[in-house]
Design an enzyme around this catalytic site. Structure first.
Site, mmCIF file in Angstrom:
data_model
loop_
_atom_site.group_PDB
_atom_site.id
_atom_site.type_symbol
_atom_site.label_atom_id
_atom_site.label_comp_id
_atom_site.label_asym_id
_atom_site.label_seq_id
_atom_site.Cartn_x
_atom_site.Cartn_y
_atom_site.Cartn_z
ATOM 1 N N TYR A 50 53.602 139.337 130.243
ATOM 2 C CA TYR A 50 52.431 138.545 130.644
ATOM 3 C C TYR A 50 52.825 137.457 131.642
ATOM 4 O O TYR A 50 53.588 136.550 131.313
ATOM 5 C CB TYR A 50 51.736 137.927 129.423
ATOM 6 C CG TYR A 50 51.202 138.962 128.434
ATOM 7 C CD1 TYR A 50 50.965 140.278 128.832
ATOM 8 C CD2 TYR A 50 50.925 138.630 127.113
ATOM 9 C CE1 TYR A 50 50.486 141.219 127.940
ATOM 10 C CE2 TYR A 50 50.445 139.576 126.215
ATOM 11 C CZ TYR A 50 50.233 140.873 126.643
ATOM 12 O OH TYR A 50 49.762 141.813 125.767
ATOM 13 N N SER A 217 42.181 143.525 123.162
ATOM 14 C CA SER A 217 41.009 143.596 124.056
ATOM 15 C C SER A 217 39.746 143.948 123.282
ATOM 16 O O SER A 217 39.068 144.941 123.596
ATOM 17 C CB SER A 217 41.259 144.597 125.188
ATOM 18 O OG SER A 217 42.250 144.118 126.068
ATOM 19 N N PRO A 218 39.385 143.154 122.291
ATOM 20 C CA PRO A 218 38.281 143.526 121.407
ATOM 21 C C PRO A 218 36.909 143.591 122.076
ATOM 22 O O PRO A 218 35.984 144.199 121.531
ATOM 23 C CB PRO A 218 38.298 142.408 120.345
ATOM 24 C CG PRO A 218 38.985 141.255 121.001
ATOM 25 C CD PRO A 218 40.008 141.868 121.911
ATOM 26 N N GLY A 222 36.688 150.694 128.258
ATOM 27 C CA GLY A 222 37.637 151.362 129.149
ATOM 28 C C GLY A 222 38.958 150.619 129.136
ATOM 29 O O GLY A 222 39.267 149.861 128.222
ATOM 30 N N VAL A 227 34.113 143.339 130.101
ATOM 31 C CA VAL A 227 33.687 143.134 128.714
ATOM 32 C C VAL A 227 32.242 143.597 128.551
ATOM 33 O O VAL A 227 31.470 143.596 129.504
ATOM 34 C CB VAL A 227 33.810 141.643 128.280
ATOM 35 C CG1 VAL A 227 35.263 141.206 128.234
ATOM 36 C CG2 VAL A 227 33.010 140.715 129.169
#
Ligand SMILES: NC(=O)c1ccc[n+]([C@@H]2O[C@H](COP(=O)([O-])OP(=O)(O)OC[C@H]3O[C@@H](n4cnc5c(N)ncnc54)[C@H](OP(=O)(O)O)[C@@H]3O)[C@@H](O)[C@H]2O)c1
Length: 307
Positions: A50, A217-218, A222, A227
């Site tokens: 990151y 990535s809740p 895709g 979002v």
């Protein structure tokens, strides 16, 4: 905030993901970190990838403003992805894992990691090497718990055959707009597209083995397409989340979190917002227990079919 048992940890069921903080000012990261802790989050997810290490560095600077915080929170990071000038390769070799952890500890300015995950599968993995690396990291006190990310049941079995430490975490993409692991279960043995096995029954495997699923990535649909929240492509989903949110007095995002946590697998939700106000609203989702009817209604509103 609710907690789950994870290895020897009592970890909050909402985790702050630090993938997007690399460019933020230290003061803003400090505000985000303090908000998270005030809301009951005690678990933070990093990866050496990151910001090419910048996320860990800025987090360390923010945490450094309150040194007593280290002992009150759990810090997790991931390694195993090598970014060679924009070209991704995966590397689970012993030397790469050991070198990565030293880099992570240095950037986070800490003596130990609470958990280390292998970030994405390396087809060239030699599990004996992973085992040797984990043994050294564990016995030296550099890493307390271990897990994986984006890995299949058989790959976990292969690793666990050699690795002495239990693999207690599998970080997987999961949210109401990304549900292959549920779809396949619902459409088992049918000819519909949903019955195509994309996840090798990883959900059931993790439940059987008491491996916690960390939902990454809740809110995305895709692979980083965006979002679903406040997105016109997901009109019925937003309307449904809104209506259910009003019933519980929480935001749509909190209902999105509660939807994931309603599943009985041992689960944490890794939210990636950089906005303290959004974070506060999302945290309310830990306390909401959706009814079975609401859970299915939300699943259907996201466009999923139920046979
Ligand atoms: N293991 C893996 O392979 C893997 C892969 C990806 C991520 N992860 C982990 O999962 C964490 C979360 O991933 P993520 O950041 O993709 O998760 P996310 O929480 O689904 O998405 C966060 C993004 O959504 C935006 N957002 C939130 N609410 C919004 C709204 N109402 N309207 C528009 N945008 C909104 C946020 O912007 P604001 O910041 O402005 O709120 C932020 O850019 C990461 O930090 C990382 O720790 C792991």
């Amino acid at each position: 905030m609710k907690k789950i048992t994870l290895g020897g940890m009592q970890a909050s069921d909402i985790v702050l993901g630090c993938m997007r903080i690399s460019d933020m000012a230290v003061s803003r990261v400090q505000e985000l970190l303090e908000t998270a802790v005030e809301e009951g989050i005690n678990y933070f997810d990093h990866a050496d990838l990151y910001g090419h290490g910048a996320s860990e560095e800025v987090f360390a600077k923010a945490m450094g403003q309150k040194p007593s915080l280290r002992e009150r929170i759990y810090l997790q990071s991931k390694c195993g992805i090598r970014d060679d000038g924009g070209l991704f390769r995966y590397d689970f070799s012993k030397s790469h894992i050991l070198k990565s952890v030293d880099g992570i500890l240095k950037r986070l300015n800490i003596d130990y990691l609470d958990a280390l995950l292998l970030h994405r599968p390396d087809p060239l993995v030699e599990p004996e090497e992973v085992a040797e690396a984990f043994e050294l990291l564990h016995s030296s006190g550099k890493v307390r718990s271990f897990g994986v990310s984006n890995q299949s049941p058989m790959l976990i079995e292969l690793l666990q055959k050699y690795v002495n430490q239990p693999l207690v975490i599998n970080q997987l993409q999961f949210g109401v707009a990304h549900t292959p692991m549920l779809d396949q279960e619902l459409f088992f043995n049918m000819t519909a597209d949903q019955s195509v096995d994309r996840s090798s029954e990883i959900l059931e495997y993790c439940r059987l083995k008491d491996i916690a699923i960390q939902a990454w990535s809740p809110f995305q649909y895709g692979f980083f397409e965006g979002v679903y929240l406040d997105n016109a492509k997901f009109g019925p989903l937003n309307d449904t989340l809104d209506a259910i949110g009003r019933k519980y007095g929480v935001s749509k995002a909190a209902v999105g979190v509660a939807w994931i946590l309603r599943h009985p697998a041992k689960t944490q939700v890794i939210v990636g917002t950089t906005n303290p106000e959004r974070l506060k609203a999302m945290c309310k989702g830990s306390e909401v227990v959706l009814t079975r009817e609401e859970w299915y209604e939300i699943y259907r509103a996201a466009g999923h079919k139920i046979p």
